[in-house]
Design a protein around this motif. Sequence first.
Motif, PDB file in Angstrom:
ATOM      1  N   PHE A  24     -30.873  78.150  21.046  1.00 47.46           N
ATOM      2  CA  PHE A  24     -31.517  76.890  20.409  1.00 47.46           C
ATOM      3  C   PHE A  24     -31.350  75.473  20.599  1.00 47.46           C
ATOM      4  CE2 PHE A  24     -28.961  79.423  17.540  1.00 47.46           C
ATOM      5  CZ  PHE A  24     -29.529  79.499  16.306  1.00 47.46           C
ATOM      6  N   LYS A  25     -32.912  74.817  20.864  1.00 50.53           N
ATOM      7  CA  LYS A  25     -33.413  73.474  22.183  1.00 50.53           C
ATOM      8  C   LYS A  25     -33.058  72.638  21.380  1.00 50.53           C
ATOM      9  CE  LYS A  25     -35.555  74.620  25.351  1.00 50.53           C
ATOM     10  NZ  LYS A  25     -36.731  74.547  26.608  1.00 50.53           N
ATOM     11  N   GLY A  26     -32.815  71.312  21.624  1.00 56.60           N
ATOM     12  CA  GLY A  26     -33.329  70.318  20.818  1.00 56.60           C
ATOM     13  C   GLY A  26     -34.077  69.288  20.745  1.00 56.60           C
ATOM     14  N   PRO A  27     -33.767  68.305  19.967  1.00 54.84           N
ATOM     15  CA  PRO A  27     -33.141  67.504  19.706  1.00 54.84           C
ATOM     16  C   PRO A  27     -32.398  68.227  18.592  1.00 54.84           C
ATOM     17  CG  PRO A  27     -34.512  66.718  19.146  1.00 54.84           C
ATOM     18  CD  PRO A  27     -35.689  67.248  20.121  1.00 54.84           C
ATOM     19  N   PHE A  28     -31.551  67.727  17.669  1.00 52.24           N
ATOM     20  CA  PHE A  28     -30.967  68.721  16.454  1.00 52.24           C
ATOM     21  C   PHE A  28     -30.770  67.947  15.632  1.00 52.24           C
ATOM     22  CE2 PHE A  28     -29.085  70.047  20.890  1.00 52.24           C
ATOM     23  CZ  PHE A  28     -29.598  71.974  20.142  1.00 52.24           C
ATOM     24  N   ASP A  30     -33.028  67.458  13.116  1.00 55.68           N
ATOM     25  CA  ASP A  30     -33.804  67.725  12.153  1.00 55.68           C
ATOM     26  C   ASP A  30     -32.939  69.927  12.668  1.00 55.68           C
ATOM     27  OD1 ASP A  30     -35.021  69.342  10.124  1.00 55.68           O
ATOM     28  OD2 ASP A  30     -37.719  67.811  10.845  1.00 55.68           O
ATOM     29  N   VAL A  31     -33.813  70.465  11.500  1.00 53.90           N
ATOM     30  CA  VAL A  31     -33.688  72.061  11.725  1.00 53.90           C
ATOM     31  C   VAL A  31     -34.296  72.459  12.660  1.00 53.90           C
ATOM     32  CG1 VAL A  31     -33.343  73.984  10.459  1.00 53.90           C
ATOM     33  CG2 VAL A  31     -33.707  72.143   9.617  1.00 53.90           C
ATOM     34  N   VAL A  32     -33.249  73.105  14.133  1.00 50.49           N
ATOM     35  CA  VAL A  32     -33.764  74.490  14.476  1.00 50.49           C
ATOM     36  C   VAL A  32     -33.867  75.438  14.239  1.00 50.49           C
ATOM     37  CG1 VAL A  32     -33.614  74.558  17.534  1.00 50.49           C
ATOM     38  CG2 VAL A  32     -33.315  72.202  16.105  1.00 50.49           C
ATOM     39  N   THR A  33     -35.103  76.329  14.700  1.00 50.44           N
ATOM     40  CA  THR A  33     -35.018  78.200  14.740  1.00 50.44           C
ATOM     41  C   THR A  33     -35.556  78.820  15.019  1.00 50.44           C
ATOM     42  OG1 THR A  33     -36.150  77.181  12.242  1.00 50.44           O
ATOM     43  CG2 THR A  33     -36.159  79.565  13.253  1.00 50.44           C
ATOM     44  N   THR A  34     -34.977  79.348  15.614  1.00 57.63           N
ATOM     45  CA  THR A  34     -35.133  80.525  17.027  1.00 57.63           C
ATOM     46  C   THR A  34     -35.003  82.437  15.859  1.00 57.63           C
ATOM     47  OG1 THR A  34     -34.454  81.755  18.660  1.00 57.63           O
ATOM     48  CG2 THR A  34     -32.328  80.864  17.286  1.00 57.63           C
ATOM     49  N   ASN A  35     -35.901  82.789  16.636  1.00 52.60           N
ATOM     50  CA  ASN A  35     -35.973  84.191  16.437  1.00 52.60           C
ATOM     51  C   ASN A  35     -35.095  84.932  16.781  1.00 52.60           C
ATOM     52  OD1 ASN A  35     -38.314  83.089  13.869  1.00 52.60           O
ATOM     53  ND2 ASN A  35     -39.337  83.027  15.612  1.00 52.60           N
ATOM     54  N   LEU A  36     -34.700  86.681  16.300  1.00 54.42           N
ATOM     55  CA  LEU A  36     -34.064  87.284  16.662  1.00 54.42           C
ATOM     56  C   LEU A  36     -34.859  88.546  16.206  1.00 54.42           C
ATOM     57  CD1 LEU A  36     -32.295  88.753  18.123  1.00 54.42           C
ATOM     58  CD2 LEU A  36     -30.738  89.090  16.149  1.00 54.42           C
ATOM     59  N   LYS A  37     -35.708  89.526  17.358  1.00 52.96           N
ATOM     60  CA  LYS A  37     -36.269  90.724  17.015  1.00 52.96           C
ATOM     61  C   LYS A  37     -35.578  92.111  16.279  1.00 52.96           C
ATOM     62  CE  LYS A  37     -40.942  93.030  17.837  1.00 52.96           C
ATOM     63  NZ  LYS A  37     -41.497  93.468  18.914  1.00 52.96           N
ATOM     64  N   LEU A  38     -35.030  92.579  15.372  1.00 56.25           N
ATOM     65  CA  LEU A  38     -34.099  93.955  15.543  1.00 56.25           C
ATOM     66  C   LEU A  38     -35.178  95.416  15.115  1.00 56.25           C
ATOM     67  CD1 LEU A  38     -32.155  92.925  12.815  1.00 56.25           C
ATOM     68  CD2 LEU A  38     -31.854  92.252  15.586  1.00 56.25           C
ATOM     69  N   THR A  52     -22.322  85.722  10.637  1.00 57.93           N
ATOM     70  CA  THR A  52     -21.368  84.678  12.344  1.00 57.93           C
ATOM     71  C   THR A  52     -20.372  84.031  11.432  1.00 57.93           C
ATOM     72  OG1 THR A  52     -22.787  82.055  12.591  1.00 57.93           O
ATOM     73  CG2 THR A  52     -22.967  83.070  10.357  1.00 57.93           C
ATOM     74  N   THR A  53     -19.732  83.143  12.798  1.00 59.58           N
ATOM     75  CA  THR A  53     -18.360  82.263  12.882  1.00 59.58           C
ATOM     76  C   THR A  53     -18.804  81.685  12.166  1.00 59.58           C
ATOM     77  OG1 THR A  53     -19.305  82.095  14.696  1.00 59.58           O
ATOM     78  CG2 THR A  53     -17.444  84.474  14.502  1.00 59.58           C
ATOM     79  N   ALA A  54     -19.706  81.027  12.116  1.00 54.98           N
ATOM     80  CA  ALA A  54     -20.168  79.677  11.741  1.00 54.98           C
ATOM     81  C   ALA A  54     -20.750  79.395  10.052  1.00 54.98           C
ATOM     82  CB  ALA A  54     -20.561  78.356  12.221  1.00 54.98           C
ATOM     83  N   PRO A  55     -21.011  80.327   9.141  1.00 54.91           N
ATOM     84  CA  PRO A  55     -21.939  80.169   7.950  1.00 54.91           C
ATOM     85  C   PRO A  55     -22.205  79.178   7.236  1.00 54.91           C
ATOM     86  CG  PRO A  55     -20.044  80.998   7.545  1.00 54.91           C
ATOM     87  CD  PRO A  55     -19.422  80.977   8.788  1.00 54.91           C
ATOM     88  N   ARG A  56     -21.511  77.800   7.554  1.00 49.05           N
ATOM     89  CA  ARG A  56     -21.928  76.641   6.838  1.00 49.05           C
ATOM     90  C   ARG A  56     -23.537  75.834   7.724  1.00 49.05           C
ATOM     91  NH1 ARG A  56     -17.334  74.146   4.071  1.00 49.05           N
ATOM     92  NH2 ARG A  56     -16.107  75.610   2.501  1.00 49.05           N
ATOM     93  N   ARG A  57     -23.167  76.305   8.735  1.00 49.61           N
ATOM     94  CA  ARG A  57     -23.958  76.211   9.869  1.00 49.61           C
ATOM     95  C   ARG A  57     -25.645  76.407  10.380  1.00 49.61           C
ATOM     96  NH1 ARG A  57     -20.812  72.792  13.574  1.00 49.61           N
ATOM     97  NH2 ARG A  57     -22.365  72.285  14.124  1.00 49.61           N
ATOM     98  N   VAL A  77     -33.618  82.812  12.545  1.00 45.64           N
ATOM     99  CA  VAL A  77     -32.099  81.984  12.283  1.00 45.64           C
ATOM    100  C   VAL A  77     -31.872  80.214  12.406  1.00 45.64           C
ATOM    101  CG1 VAL A  77     -29.560  81.278  13.884  1.00 45.64           C
ATOM    102  CG2 VAL A  77     -30.934  84.102  13.027  1.00 45.64           C
ATOM    103  N   MET A  78     -31.464  79.819  11.726  1.00 48.86           N
ATOM    104  CA  MET A  78     -32.437  78.074  11.421  1.00 48.86           C
ATOM    105  C   MET A  78     -31.065  77.190  11.229  1.00 48.86           C
ATOM    106  SD  MET A  78     -34.893  78.351   7.909  1.00 48.86           S
ATOM    107  CE  MET A  78     -34.228  79.746   7.705  1.00 48.86           C
ATOM    108  N   LEU A  79     -30.648  76.534  12.817  1.00 52.03           N
ATOM    109  CA  LEU A  79     -29.597  76.181  12.876  1.00 52.03           C
ATOM    110  C   LEU A  79     -29.819  74.479  12.110  1.00 52.03           C
ATOM    111  CD1 LEU A  79     -26.819  74.966  14.117  1.00 52.03           C
ATOM    112  CD2 LEU A  79     -28.359  75.068  16.715  1.00 52.03           C
ATOM    113  N   GLN A  80     -29.123  74.161  11.208  1.00 52.34           N
ATOM    114  CA  GLN A  80     -28.609  72.870  10.516  1.00 52.34           C
ATOM    115  C   GLN A  80     -28.900  71.437  11.608  1.00 52.34           C
ATOM    116  OE1 GLN A  80     -29.772  73.303   7.126  1.00 52.34           O
ATOM    117  NE2 GLN A  80     -30.018  75.560   8.453  1.00 52.34           N
ATOM    118  N   PRO A  81     -28.306  70.115  11.209  1.00 53.33           N
ATOM    119  CA  PRO A  81     -28.797  69.452  12.381  1.00 53.33           C
ATOM    120  C   PRO A  81     -27.167  69.332  11.532  1.00 53.33           C
ATOM    121  CG  PRO A  81     -30.260  69.307  10.096  1.00 53.33           C
ATOM    122  CD  PRO A  81     -29.339  70.205   9.510  1.00 53.33           C
TER     123      PRO A  81
END
Length: 249
Positions: A24-28, A30-38, A52-57, A77-81
């Motif tokens: 995940f590349k900041g600045p943080f 705002d919402v930062v999104t990264t993709n995982l291909k299956l 995930t170990t941090a479901p609220r984040r 996968v969207m990381l919250q600010p």
Amino acid sequence: MAAAGALAKHEQILVLDPPTDLKFKGPFTDVVTTNLKLRNPSDRKVCFKVKTTAPRRYCVRPNSGIIDPGSSVIVSVMLQPFDYDPNEKSKHKFMVQTIYAPPNISDMEAVWKEAKPDELMDSKLRCVFEMPNENDKLNDIDASKPAPVQNTSKQDGPMPKPHSVSLNDTETRKLVEECKRLQAEVMKLSEENRHLRDEGLRLRKIAHSDKSGSPTTLALRDNGSNSLPSLLVVIAAIFIGFFLGKFIL
């Protein structure tokens, strides 16, 4: 030994991209999104679930589903600010859990509840937080600048609409100037006509006062009386010739 073999898990059948790290590349701020291909390289349907170990984040879409043989799914996968601390290492982790889909699947929850431990496959990924360096910032600034507009008028030719508008404006200005010139000519001819009319009246007065009735006086009187129609004909000819020339050309 037999019990250990029964509890041994199968190797993950899905191919993950990226395989081990979610960056995940900041600045943080705002919402930062990264993709995982299956990707499912097998010839069977595969059920997957992302934990995930941090479901609220994080917000994960989709967080579960079925992948057909030879198909792929993109998981966002969207990381919250949050307030980023560069000295604090991320301990967040994700796990992709999979199982071969049964022939007649109707309830996904039932599939996971009834799954045996030796049927489950999983892969773990760790979260990595990165702040953009100065070079990345400069590249982002350069990318945000609008591209310069190249002058392609020589290659593609002049744009027809602006060019035609310019010609119309020029033609209109010429027409207005020509009208002003003709109005000045008309005023000048009207002044000359008034002068000749006054001269004719003066000559008629002289003719009335002249009792001798000489031929010269009569000729001057006729000339003054005939001057008005001639001038009107000249003015009419000028206007007709001008407007006919405009419409024909």
